[in-house]
Design a protein around this motif. Structure first.
Motif, PDB file in Angstrom:
ATOM      1  N   THR A  75       0.853  -1.183   0.000  1.00 32.72           N
ATOM      2  CA  THR A  75       0.000   0.000   0.000  1.00 32.72           C
ATOM      3  C   THR A  75       0.887   1.231   0.000  1.00 32.72           C
ATOM      4  OG1 THR A  75      -1.493  -1.281   1.371  1.00 32.72           O
ATOM      5  CG2 THR A  75      -1.965   1.063   1.207  1.00 32.72           C
ATOM      6  N   TYR A  76       0.590   2.173  -0.877  1.00 35.30           N
ATOM      7  CA  TYR A  76       1.411   3.383  -0.909  1.00 35.30           C
ATOM      8  C   TYR A  76       0.634   4.587  -1.393  1.00 35.30           C
ATOM      9  CZ  TYR A  76       1.975   2.292  -5.934  1.00 35.30           C
ATOM     10  OH  TYR A  76       1.764   2.024  -7.260  1.00 35.30           O
ATOM     11  N   ALA A  77       1.083   5.748  -0.941  1.00 35.17           N
ATOM     12  CA  ALA A  77       0.439   7.000  -1.344  1.00 35.17           C
ATOM     13  C   ALA A  77       1.162   7.580  -2.544  1.00 35.17           C
ATOM     14  CB  ALA A  77       0.468   7.999  -0.190  1.00 35.17           C
ATOM     15  N   HIS A  78       0.391   8.167  -3.441  1.00 28.83           N
ATOM     16  CA  HIS A  78       0.954   8.862  -4.596  1.00 28.83           C
ATOM     17  C   HIS A  78       0.324  10.254  -4.624  1.00 28.83           C
ATOM     18  CE1 HIS A  78       2.029   8.692  -9.171  1.00 28.83           C
ATOM     19  NE2 HIS A  78       2.625   9.657  -8.527  1.00 28.83           N
ATOM     20  N   ASN A  79       1.139  11.258  -4.361  1.00 31.56           N
ATOM     21  CA  ASN A  79       0.640  12.616  -4.180  1.00 31.56           C
ATOM     22  C   ASN A  79       1.083  13.508  -5.325  1.00 31.56           C
ATOM     23  OD1 ASN A  79       0.011  11.416  -1.728  1.00 31.56           O
ATOM     24  ND2 ASN A  79       1.775  12.311  -0.697  1.00 31.56           N
ATOM     25  N   ILE A  80       0.124  14.218  -5.887  1.00 28.97           N
ATOM     26  CA  ILE A  80       0.432  15.046  -7.051  1.00 28.97           C
ATOM     27  C   ILE A  80      -0.107  16.459  -6.846  1.00 28.97           C
ATOM     28  CG2 ILE A  80      -0.023  15.353  -9.529  1.00 28.97           C
ATOM     29  CD1 ILE A  80      -0.183  12.236  -9.666  1.00 28.97           C
ATOM     30  N   TYR A  81       0.750  17.420  -7.101  1.00 30.96           N
ATOM     31  CA  TYR A  81       0.365  18.830  -7.014  1.00 30.96           C
ATOM     32  C   TYR A  81       0.052  19.345  -8.413  1.00 30.96           C
ATOM     33  CZ  TYR A  81       0.618  23.816  -5.929  1.00 30.96           C
ATOM     34  OH  TYR A  81       0.322  25.141  -5.785  1.00 30.96           O
ATOM     35  N   ASP A  82      -1.121  19.915  -8.569  1.00 38.03           N
ATOM     36  CA  ASP A  82      -1.541  20.428  -9.877  1.00 38.03           C
ATOM     37  C   ASP A  82      -1.306  21.936  -9.932  1.00 38.03           C
ATOM     38  OD1 ASP A  82      -4.311  19.749 -12.035  1.00 38.03           O
ATOM     39  OD2 ASP A  82      -3.167  21.608 -11.943  1.00 38.03           O
ATOM     40  N   GLU A  83      -0.512  22.352 -10.896  1.00 43.01           N
ATOM     41  CA  GLU A  83      -0.144  23.769 -10.989  1.00 43.01           C
ATOM     42  C   GLU A  83      -1.319  24.647 -11.410  1.00 43.01           C
ATOM     43  OE1 GLU A  83       3.834  24.458 -12.906  1.00 43.01           O
ATOM     44  OE2 GLU A  83       2.836  26.314 -13.536  1.00 43.01           O
ATOM     45  N   LYS A  84      -2.345  24.063 -12.035  1.00 46.11           N
ATOM     46  CA  LYS A  84      -3.504  24.849 -12.476  1.00 46.11           C
ATOM     47  C   LYS A  84      -4.490  25.086 -11.324  1.00 46.11           C
ATOM     48  CE  LYS A  84      -2.829  25.781 -16.766  1.00 46.11           C
ATOM     49  NZ  LYS A  84      -2.322  24.819 -17.739  1.00 46.11           N
ATOM     50  N   THR A  85      -4.757  24.016 -10.564  1.00 40.16           N
ATOM     51  CA  THR A  85      -5.683  24.190  -9.440  1.00 40.16           C
ATOM     52  C   THR A  85      -4.930  24.621  -8.185  1.00 40.16           C
ATOM     53  OG1 THR A  85      -5.460  21.874  -8.813  1.00 40.16           O
ATOM     54  CG2 THR A  85      -7.276  22.411 -10.307  1.00 40.16           C
ATOM     55  N   HIS A  86      -3.617  24.626  -8.260  1.00 38.06           N
ATOM     56  CA  HIS A  86      -2.763  24.968  -7.116  1.00 38.06           C
ATOM     57  C   HIS A  86      -3.058  24.069  -5.921  1.00 38.06           C
ATOM     58  CE1 HIS A  86      -1.204  28.535  -9.146  1.00 38.06           C
ATOM     59  NE2 HIS A  86      -2.430  28.729  -9.582  1.00 38.06           N
ATOM     60  N   THR A  87      -3.459  22.836  -6.230  1.00 37.55           N
ATOM     61  CA  THR A  87      -3.924  21.928  -5.188  1.00 37.55           C
ATOM     62  C   THR A  87      -3.324  20.535  -5.372  1.00 37.55           C
ATOM     63  OG1 THR A  87      -6.000  23.151  -5.115  1.00 37.55           O
ATOM     64  CG2 THR A  87      -6.035  20.968  -4.134  1.00 37.55           C
ATOM     65  N   ALA A  88      -2.976  19.900  -4.264  1.00 37.37           N
ATOM     66  CA  ALA A  88      -2.438  18.539  -4.306  1.00 37.37           C
ATOM     67  C   ALA A  88      -3.530  17.529  -3.998  1.00 37.37           C
ATOM     68  CB  ALA A  88      -1.315  18.395  -3.291  1.00 37.37           C
ATOM     69  N   THR A  89      -3.412  16.351  -4.621  1.00 42.22           N
ATOM     70  CA  THR A  89      -4.304  15.250  -4.291  1.00 42.22           C
ATOM     71  C   THR A  89      -3.449  14.057  -3.902  1.00 42.22           C
ATOM     72  OG1 THR A  89      -4.319  14.740  -6.633  1.00 42.22           O
ATOM     73  CG2 THR A  89      -6.266  15.852  -5.772  1.00 42.22           C
ATOM     74  N   SER A  90      -3.968  13.253  -3.012  1.00 36.86           N
ATOM     75  CA  SER A  90      -3.254  12.054  -2.594  1.00 36.86           C
ATOM     76  C   SER A  90      -4.106  10.842  -2.913  1.00 36.86           C
ATOM     77  CB  SER A  90      -2.973  12.115  -1.087  1.00 36.86           C
ATOM     78  OG  SER A  90      -2.319  10.943  -0.675  1.00 36.86           O
ATOM     79  N   THR A  91      -3.523   9.881  -3.631  1.00 40.56           N
ATOM     80  CA  THR A  91      -4.243   8.660  -3.975  1.00 40.56           C
ATOM     81  C   THR A  91      -3.540   7.501  -3.276  1.00 40.56           C
ATOM     82  OG1 THR A  91      -4.524   9.652  -6.153  1.00 40.56           O
ATOM     83  CG2 THR A  91      -5.154   7.334  -5.933  1.00 40.56           C
ATOM     84  N   ILE A  92      -4.297   6.679  -2.590  1.00 42.28           N
ATOM     85  CA  ILE A  92      -3.695   5.489  -1.979  1.00 42.28           C
ATOM     86  C   ILE A  92      -3.806   4.352  -2.992  1.00 42.28           C
ATOM     87  CG2 ILE A  92      -3.871   3.799  -0.105  1.00 42.28           C
ATOM     88  CD1 ILE A  92      -2.756   6.447   0.888  1.00 42.28           C
ATOM     89  N   LYS A  93      -2.651   3.785  -3.322  1.00 41.74           N
ATOM     90  CA  LYS A  93      -2.614   2.722  -4.322  1.00 41.74           C
ATOM     91  C   LYS A  93      -2.305   1.386  -3.655  1.00 41.74           C
ATOM     92  CE  LYS A  93      -1.593   5.660  -8.215  1.00 41.74           C
ATOM     93  NZ  LYS A  93      -0.630   6.108  -9.209  1.00 41.74           N
ATOM     94  N   GLU A  94      -2.649   0.348  -4.351  1.00 38.84           N
ATOM     95  CA  GLU A  94      -2.479  -0.986  -3.776  1.00 38.84           C
ATOM     96  C   GLU A  94      -1.856  -1.922  -4.809  1.00 38.84           C
ATOM     97  OE1 GLU A  94      -2.996  -2.195  -0.585  1.00 38.84           O
ATOM     98  OE2 GLU A  94      -2.105  -3.963  -1.518  1.00 38.84           O
ATOM     99  N   GLY A  95      -0.821  -2.639  -4.392  1.00 42.87           N
ATOM    100  CA  GLY A  95      -0.253  -3.679  -5.242  1.00 42.87           C
ATOM    101  C   GLY A  95       0.945  -3.220  -6.042  1.00 42.87           C
ATOM    102  N   VAL A  96       1.917  -4.120  -6.200  1.00 42.69           N
ATOM    103  CA  VAL A  96       3.130  -3.808  -6.946  1.00 42.69           C
ATOM    104  C   VAL A  96       3.615  -5.095  -7.612  1.00 42.69           C
ATOM    105  CG1 VAL A  96       4.428  -4.026  -4.777  1.00 42.69           C
ATOM    106  CG2 VAL A  96       5.511  -2.944  -6.710  1.00 42.69           C
ATOM    107  N   THR A  97       4.287  -4.954  -8.756  1.00 39.73           N
ATOM    108  CA  THR A  97       4.857  -6.111  -9.438  1.00 39.73           C
ATOM    109  C   THR A  97       6.199  -6.446  -8.798  1.00 39.73           C
ATOM    110  OG1 THR A  97       3.776  -5.440 -11.461  1.00 39.73           O
ATOM    111  CG2 THR A  97       5.586  -7.018 -11.682  1.00 39.73           C
ATOM    112  N   MET A  98       6.293  -7.640  -8.226  1.00 38.63           N
ATOM    113  CA  MET A  98       7.523  -8.065  -7.554  1.00 38.63           C
ATOM    114  C   MET A  98       8.240  -9.064  -8.456  1.00 38.63           C
ATOM    115  SD  MET A  98       9.181  -7.534  -4.658  1.00 38.63           S
ATOM    116  CE  MET A  98       7.993  -6.906  -3.463  1.00 38.63           C
ATOM    117  N   VAL A  99       9.530  -8.806  -8.685  1.00 40.37           N
ATOM    118  CA  VAL A  99      10.322  -9.670  -9.552  1.00 40.37           C
ATOM    119  C   VAL A  99      11.334 -10.435  -8.711  1.00 40.37           C
ATOM    120  CG1 VAL A  99      11.953  -9.722 -11.481  1.00 40.37           C
ATOM    121  CG2 VAL A  99      10.035  -8.109 -11.517  1.00 40.37           C
TER     122      VAL A  99
END
Ligand code: RUQ
Ligand code: CUA
Length: 650
Positions: A286-310
């Motif tokens: 489980t991990y957070a992916h946070n992105i700041y949008d320069e147009k809305t001047h606002t950040a959003t955080s999405t919690i993601k799940e799962g990763v490809t393990m090699v």
């Protein structure tokens, strides 16, 4: 005039060196000092030749300085809340510090790295890792704002990060502390063979967007540092590892038993190909992916799940170990991509590996052992040469692009210059004191700028006026354009710079943003002129769209707010001019002030606790009438019926 300046400088320098004579040997005084002073002197109104980005270590941020002057230009908030701008406090930026563990207001930022095109620094972004709660951040070098933060699941102690491949295809992250993967409740003493050291590969899209492509589930050693191959070795990544003993107690003794640890050589191109063709296994994470949008001047955080393990053993010819003496730290690749330098902290020699020899050894299956199924190459047959007895406690190496390498020695407190051709020591200079990392602008690319070297010292002691028990770490600037290194100056840094990245100023300068276009502002609570300013109530939630321009707020008087309300001040700065921010603060706010850039909208929340008339004001001295830039909020009792009213110049 020039003569006069020179004379004054010489005098100042002379005074300086006589006063602090105990720290500087005699030959540094007099005329020599004057010329050194001139070398770092940037006249008022003139600009430095290089930008240097220093990691803040436990400050969690990056500080920007100019070289050669060493003048601090800015602190960029990245992993830590920063009241100076409101980063991590404003409603728009809180999401940047969200993680799978919730809101984390702090980080330990170590290794900045600038994006590259064809192996040369392109000045688009700078990346930096966070060690404690494993994350990587991307900062725009147009706005000097943190635009994106990605967390790395299944990892612990993201130290071998955030190094960029030569076309910014990937950025890596290692696991400094071996941990159970997946995390589970188990006895610590059972770690051997059970803990793992996943290496994360994050891809970078054209627009800079980061994506966690896959993780490589390596044996449970400590992966410390890394560097990508370049030129001929492009497609490979090299990681130093220590604690191949897999000890978990009294590490200073128990993790130093083996004569050799490993450099892991990873062909990431092969693995990326394997993953693209459906290889690897989806595992949890489980991990957070946070992105700041320069147009809305606002950040959003999405919690993601799962990763490809090699599993590294499943990709033929992709992962190898190279033996390296004694608990290595730095792992550095020269500009040609031919040489890989490993710094064994407890070794007296410096091992330099040859990429071509490594490939030959792999082709010949010249393996001496295997470790958890990963082939171990022969030390002798991959070695290019050894720098014998260069100093004590080698940590990091950078390159000047002219065939020379520069290695820091923590214990013997020096920078040592040596030849990539003969592996002979060419010069050595003391550092004050106990140098950790060093930085040559572009020193980690195909084309280093090769003029200056900055030593990042761990211990400051008597270098500056005492400031109580804690002193800022000291950096030292050397001129490396000649045969011998020349120490030019000392300057304090902030936090603990573990590494820095430098780039010629003109690459960034011309693209630097001056203000945000108001017409492009897509913030949901923007007010693009004073007539759009308004106050709306929704239950106990009050939204105030407020504008600022030299030198007033609109509205500047608000009535009808009640105790128990949650008041959102959405401040839009209407200025469309370079370097005219306005600030906003209000008494009793349980957050910081905010500093709003021209064309930007930012929000703070205020929850009035007591009835009264409460002032707010601009925190940034913006004009001669800045002290007049203020307003009042009337707060009435919870059950009062004071009507909602707001005015500017009734
Ligand atoms: S690094 S010097 Cu060597 Cu993260 Cu600190
Ligand atoms: Cu706006 Cu001071």
């Amino acid at each position: 005039m020039k003569k006069l300046i020179n004379y004054a400088l010489a005098l100042v320098a002379l005074m300086f060196f006589t006063n602090c004579g105990d720290n500087n040997n005699a030959k540094n005084s007099g005329a020599m000092s004057a010329s050194k002073a001139e070398q770092v002197y940037v006249a008022p109104g003139e600009h430095d030749e290089y930008y240097a980005f220093f990691s803040g270590g436990y400050s969690g941020n990056i500080t920007v300085a100019g070289l050669p002057s060493g003048r601090m230009l800015k602190e960029i908030p990245v992993f830590s809340q920063f009241p100076t701008s409101g980063y991590g406090y404003s409603e728009e930026t809180k999401a940047m510090l969200n993680t799978s563990f919730g809101f984390v207001p702090w980080g330990d930022a170590h290794h900045p790295d600038i994006s590259q095109t064809n192996g040369e620094l392109d000045g688009r972004w700078i990346f930096i890792n966070e060690n404690n709660t494993p994350r990587i951040a991307r900062i725009s070098l147009a706005t000097f704002e943190t635009e994106e933060i990605i967390e790395l699941p299944n990892s612990a102690g993201n130290h071998a990060s955030s190094f960029v491949t030569e076309n910014t295809e990937y950025i890596v992250a290692g696991t400094r502390f071996a941990v159970p993967n997946p995390q589970r409740d188990m006895p610590i003493s059972d770690m051997k063979g059970e803990f793992k050291g996943p290496l994360s590969f994050v891809s970078i899209a054209e627009d800079g967007r980061m994506n966690l492509e896959f993780q490589l589930n390596m044996p449970g050693f400590n992966y410390d540092l890394a560097h990508p191959g370049r030129n001929k070795s492009h497609g490979w990544f090299f990681f130093t590892s220590y604690n191949t003993e897999e000890a978990n107690t009294l590490m200073e003794v128990n993790a130093s038993q083996n004569d050799k640890d490993y450099i892991a050589a990873v062909n990431w191109q092969k693995i990326a190909e394997y993953v693209k063709n459906g290889g690897g296994k989806k595992v949890s994470g489980t991990y957070a992916h946070n992105i700041y949008d320069e147009k809305t001047h606002t950040a959003t955080s999405t919690i993601k799940e799962g990763v490809t393990m090699v599993d590294p053993r499943e990709v033929e010819g992709a992962v190898f170990y190279i033996p390296i003496p004694k608990s290595p730290h730095g792992c550095d690749v020269d500009p040609s991509g031919q040489y890989i330098v490993g710094s064994g902290k407890l070794s007296t020699d410096l091992s330099v590996y040859d990429f071509d020899k490594m490939i030959t050894a792999i082709d010949n299956k010249d393996f001496v052992d295997n470790s958890y199924g990963i082939p171990v190459l022969s030390y002798e047959n991959t070695l290019a040469g050894v720098v014998t007895q260069p100093g004590l406690g080698p940590l990091h190496t950078e390159f000047d692009g002219k065939g020379n390498a520069y290695t820091t020695f923590f214990i013997s407190s020096e920078v040592v210059k040596w030849s990539l051709e003969t592996f002979e020591v060419l010069d050595r200079q003391p550092t004050f004191y106990s140098v950790g990392h060093l930085m040559i602008p572009g020193g980690n690319s195909r084309k280093p700028f090769g003029k200056y070297l900055v030593a990042l010292n761990k211990i400051t002691k008597d270098r500056y006026l005492p400031t109580g028990p804690e002193l800022e770490h000291s950096a030292q600037l050397y001129d490396i354009s000649g045969d011998k290194m020349e120490l030019l100056s000392d300057f304090p840094t902030h936090g603990e710079p573990h590494y820095a990245a430098g780039i010629r100023a003109d690459i960034i300068k011309k693209k630097s943003k001056k203000y945000y276009e108001l017409s492009e502002n897509e913030h949901p609570y923007v007010a693009k002129n004073e007539s759009e300013a308004k106050v709306t109530r929704n239950g106990n939630e009050v939204h105030i769209r407020m504008t600022t321009i030299r030198s007033h707020f609109a509205p500047d008087n608000i009535e009808g707010i009640k105790v128990g309300d949650k008041v959102y001040f959405h401040i839009t700065n209407l200025e469309q001019d370079f370097d005219v921010p306005h600030g906003f603060s209000i008494i009793g706010a349980n957050t910081s002030e905010i500093l709003v850039m021209p064309g930007q909208t930012k929000t703070i929340v205020w929850e009035p606790k007591r009835e009264g008339v409460w002032p707010f004001y601009c925190t940034d001295f913006c004009s001669a009438l800045h002290q007049e830039m203020q307003g009042y909020v009337r707060v009435s009792a919870k059950n009062s019926d004071t009507p909602l009213k707001y005015t500017l110049d009734e």
